[in-house]
Design a protein around this motif. Structure first.
Motif, short mmCIF file in Angstrom:
data_model
loop_
_atom_site.label_atom_id
_atom_site.label_comp_id
_atom_site.label_asym_id
_atom_site.label_seq_id
_atom_site.Cartn_x
_atom_site.Cartn_y
_atom_site.Cartn_z
N VAL A 126 -21.38 57.98 69.87
CA VAL A 126 -22.16 58.63 68.81
C VAL A 126 -21.52 59.98 68.48
CG1 VAL A 126 -24.39 59.65 68.21
CG2 VAL A 126 -24.32 57.48 69.44
N ALA A 127 -21.13 60.69 69.51
CA ALA A 127 -20.51 62.00 69.30
C ALA A 127 -19.19 61.88 68.55
CB ALA A 127 -20.30 62.70 70.65
N ILE A 128 -18.41 60.85 68.86
CA ILE A 128 -17.14 60.64 68.15
C ILE A 128 -17.40 60.34 66.68
CG2 ILE A 128 -15.14 59.10 67.95
CD1 ILE A 128 -15.42 58.75 71.07
N ALA A 129 -18.43 59.54 66.41
CA ALA A 129 -18.78 59.23 65.02
C ALA A 129 -19.23 60.50 64.31
CB ALA A 129 -19.88 58.18 64.98
N ASP A 130 -20.02 61.35 64.99
CA ASP A 130 -20.43 62.63 64.40
C ASP A 130 -19.20 63.49 64.09
OD1 ASP A 130 -23.10 62.03 64.52
OD2 ASP A 130 -23.56 63.37 66.20
N LEU A 131 -18.29 63.54 65.04
CA LEU A 131 -17.12 64.40 64.93
C LEU A 131 -16.21 63.98 63.78
CD1 LEU A 131 -15.47 66.70 66.39
CD2 LEU A 131 -14.33 64.85 67.64
N THR A 132 -15.98 62.68 63.65
CA THR A 132 -15.04 62.19 62.64
C THR A 132 -15.70 61.91 61.29
OG1 THR A 132 -15.38 59.88 63.32
CG2 THR A 132 -13.63 61.12 64.44
N GLY A 133 -17.01 61.74 61.29
CA GLY A 133 -17.72 61.39 60.06
C GLY A 133 -17.53 59.94 59.65
N GLY A 134 -16.98 59.12 60.55
CA GLY A 134 -16.72 57.72 60.22
C GLY A 134 -17.88 56.81 60.56
N LEU A 135 -17.89 55.65 59.95
CA LEU A 135 -18.92 54.66 60.22
C LEU A 135 -18.56 53.83 61.44
CD1 LEU A 135 -21.47 53.01 59.58
CD2 LEU A 135 -20.08 51.63 58.02
N LEU A 136 -19.47 53.78 62.40
CA LEU A 136 -19.36 52.89 63.55
C LEU A 136 -20.62 52.04 63.58
CD1 LEU A 136 -18.14 51.83 66.16
CD2 LEU A 136 -19.04 53.85 67.35
N MET A 137 -20.45 50.75 63.33
CA MET A 137 -21.57 49.80 63.30
C MET A 137 -21.37 48.77 64.40
SD MET A 137 -22.62 47.18 60.21
CE MET A 137 -23.48 45.64 60.58
N VAL A 138 -22.45 48.40 65.07
CA VAL A 138 -22.40 47.39 66.12
C VAL A 138 -22.82 46.05 65.53
CG1 VAL A 138 -23.18 46.72 68.42
CG2 VAL A 138 -22.95 49.15 67.82
N SER A 139 -22.04 45.01 65.81
CA SER A 139 -22.35 43.69 65.27
C SER A 139 -23.34 42.96 66.17
CB SER A 139 -21.08 42.86 65.13
OG SER A 139 -21.39 41.57 64.63
N GLN A 140 -24.61 43.20 65.94
CA GLN A 140 -25.66 42.44 66.62
C GLN A 140 -25.96 41.23 65.74
OE1 GLN A 140 -26.49 44.95 70.08
NE2 GLN A 140 -27.05 42.87 69.52
N SER A 141 -25.10 40.24 65.83
CA SER A 141 -25.08 39.16 64.85
C SER A 141 -26.34 38.31 64.83
CB SER A 141 -23.86 38.27 65.09
OG SER A 141 -23.87 37.72 66.39
N ARG A 142 -27.10 38.28 65.94
CA ARG A 142 -28.28 37.43 65.97
C ARG A 142 -29.48 38.03 65.23
NH1 ARG A 142 -27.44 32.93 68.82
NH2 ARG A 142 -25.48 32.93 69.98
N ARG A 143 -29.34 39.24 64.71
CA ARG A 143 -30.35 39.79 63.80
C ARG A 143 -30.36 39.04 62.47
NH1 ARG A 143 -31.90 45.92 63.25
NH2 ARG A 143 -32.14 46.52 65.44
N TYR A 144 -29.28 38.37 62.16
CA TYR A 144 -29.06 37.89 60.80
C TYR A 144 -29.38 36.42 60.60
CZ TYR A 144 -26.66 42.36 60.28
OH TYR A 144 -26.36 43.70 60.24
N PHE A 145 -30.32 35.88 61.36
CA PHE A 145 -30.70 34.50 61.14
C PHE A 145 -31.87 34.44 60.16
CE2 PHE A 145 -28.07 34.02 64.82
CZ PHE A 145 -27.50 32.76 64.65
#
Length: 391
Positions: A126-145
């Motif tokens: 989370v801190a790295i994403a804050d630092l760089t301003g980049g998008l980091l998304m986790v693929s929790q693929s079973r949400r998408y049924f």
């Protein structure tokens, strides 16, 4: 045929074009991602990264990815291939390293679950994403049924919840790191079900008691079975039972669900049967992509629009905290573990573990772990990628 050129290959990244991505990890799951990407209308695999170069080259050749770049460096392959994003399908222990390399190179990342082996390591990301301003998304693929979406539609109409029950029983053989994990059920499968609970109810986990064990016939080295009870912020309970080595009466991979609430009850078999026992409640089953294809679509759409997707890294931390809380409880003989306390202990550990001054500085700037994962998420400004550059 793989590319051996050193010059950068340019790919269009304007809206409507397929987003050029590098896949990191050429194992079984990586190959599944590459195969899906090869025909995806949303993204195209232009490079494959793996420490085993022969494995990466074999995956590229087998799937006919002419011109794809192969290498063992995320930044180098992405630069040579003209990639605009990274799909991280490495083993969980490598997720943070790959994600940081990509984010520091200006590349947004879609990372396979689980995000990290521990909440402390997740908070460092989370801190790295804050630092760089980049998008980091986790693929929790079973949400998408689609039937899960229909089940959620029904549950939202039932009023205040009393209890949610989920049962997962399977007998899967997956030679490799999964069968050697200390907690193959909780870490590798239950993370899906715990995350689905959060999607289903939009409730917040408060505390957990858990017991895990390994049946005597199990082919897993670690605990392949568990039961857990979570206290939720609404006052409801989430009751979970699961096993990865049960040969009979198996459930769906998505588990079998029951919800009990003020206005009635609803169930989902994890596949295509949703039932509601309540007056005047209906639901619709959407028709849209599912699984990793849907996860990819949301990732690309969020990049184009500059919006925050489901399971952006901050949101995913609570799903991981449910897993770690369950493991801690089990290892302490079923002791009640409070999620807020776990988060704060994890932040202290993250600060201790982090060796990069800039990332450690971000972690120390948070007043609490809760503050850190509640900071403004990615997507407050238009995505640079929509106009042709990497975010």
């Amino acid at each position: 045929m793989t590319s051996t050129m050193t010059e950068k290959i340019d790919h269009p990244t304007a809206p409507g074009d397929r987003l050029p991505v590098v896949v990191v990890g050429a194992g079984a799951m990586g190959t599944a991602w590459i195969r899906m990407l090869a025909t995806s209308p949303h993204a195209v695999p232009v490079g494959v990264v793996d420490l085993d170069l022969d494995l990466a080259a074999s995956a590229v050749a087998t799937l006919g990815l002419d011109g794809a770049v192969v290498g063992d460096s995320v930044a180098e392959v992405a630069e040579r291939a003209g990639a605009a994003a990274v799909v991280n399908v490495t083993v969980p222990q490598a997720h943070r390293i790959v994600n940081e390399q990509a984010l520091r190179a200006g590349l947004p990342v879609l990372c396979e679950k689980p995000l990290a082996p521990t909440v402390a390591e997740a908070l460092r990301q989370v801190a790295i994403a804050d630092l760089t301003g980049g998008l980091l998304m986790v693929s929790q693929s079973r949400r998408y049924f689609n039937h899960l979406a229909a089940f959620r539609d029904a549950v939202e109409q039932l009023g205040p919840l009393a209890a949610v029950h989920a049962q997962f029983f399977h007998a899967d053989h997956e030679p490799g790191f999964r069968e050697q994990m200390a907690h193959p059920l909780l870490v590798d499968m239950s993370i899906h079900h715990f995350d689905m609970l959060r999607y289903l109810t939009d409730d917040v986990p408060v505390a957990v008691r858990c017991s895990s064990w390994n049946p005597p016939w199990s082919w897993f080295a670690g605990d392949a079975a568990a039961t857990a009870e979570f206290e939720l912020d609404s006052g409801a309970r989430f009751v979970y039972s699961g096993s990865r080595c049960t040969p009979g009466l198996q459930t769906s991979w998505n588990a079998d669900w029951r919800v009990y609430a003020e206005r009635g009850a609803a169930s989902w078999d994890g596949d295509d049967v949703v039932r509601v026992d309540a007056e005047g409640i209906g639901f619709d089953v959407p028709a849209r992509p599912e699984g990793i294809e849907a996860s990819l679509e949301e990732f690309v759409t969020s990049l184009r629009a500059g919006t925050t997707p489901q399971n952006e890294v901050r949101a995913n931390v609570l799903s991981l905290a449910m897993v770690e809380g369950a493991i801690r409880s089990s290892e302490r003989g079923g002791e009640r573990v409070v999620v807020a306390e776990l988060l704060e202990e994890s932040l202290a550990q993250a600060i201790t573990d982090e060796q990069r001054d800039d990332v450690a500085g971000v972690l120390r700037s948070w007043t609490s772990a809760a503050d850190g994962i509640a900071t403004p998420a990615w997507g407050s400004a238009p995505a640079a990628i929509a106009s042709g550059g990497a975010q």
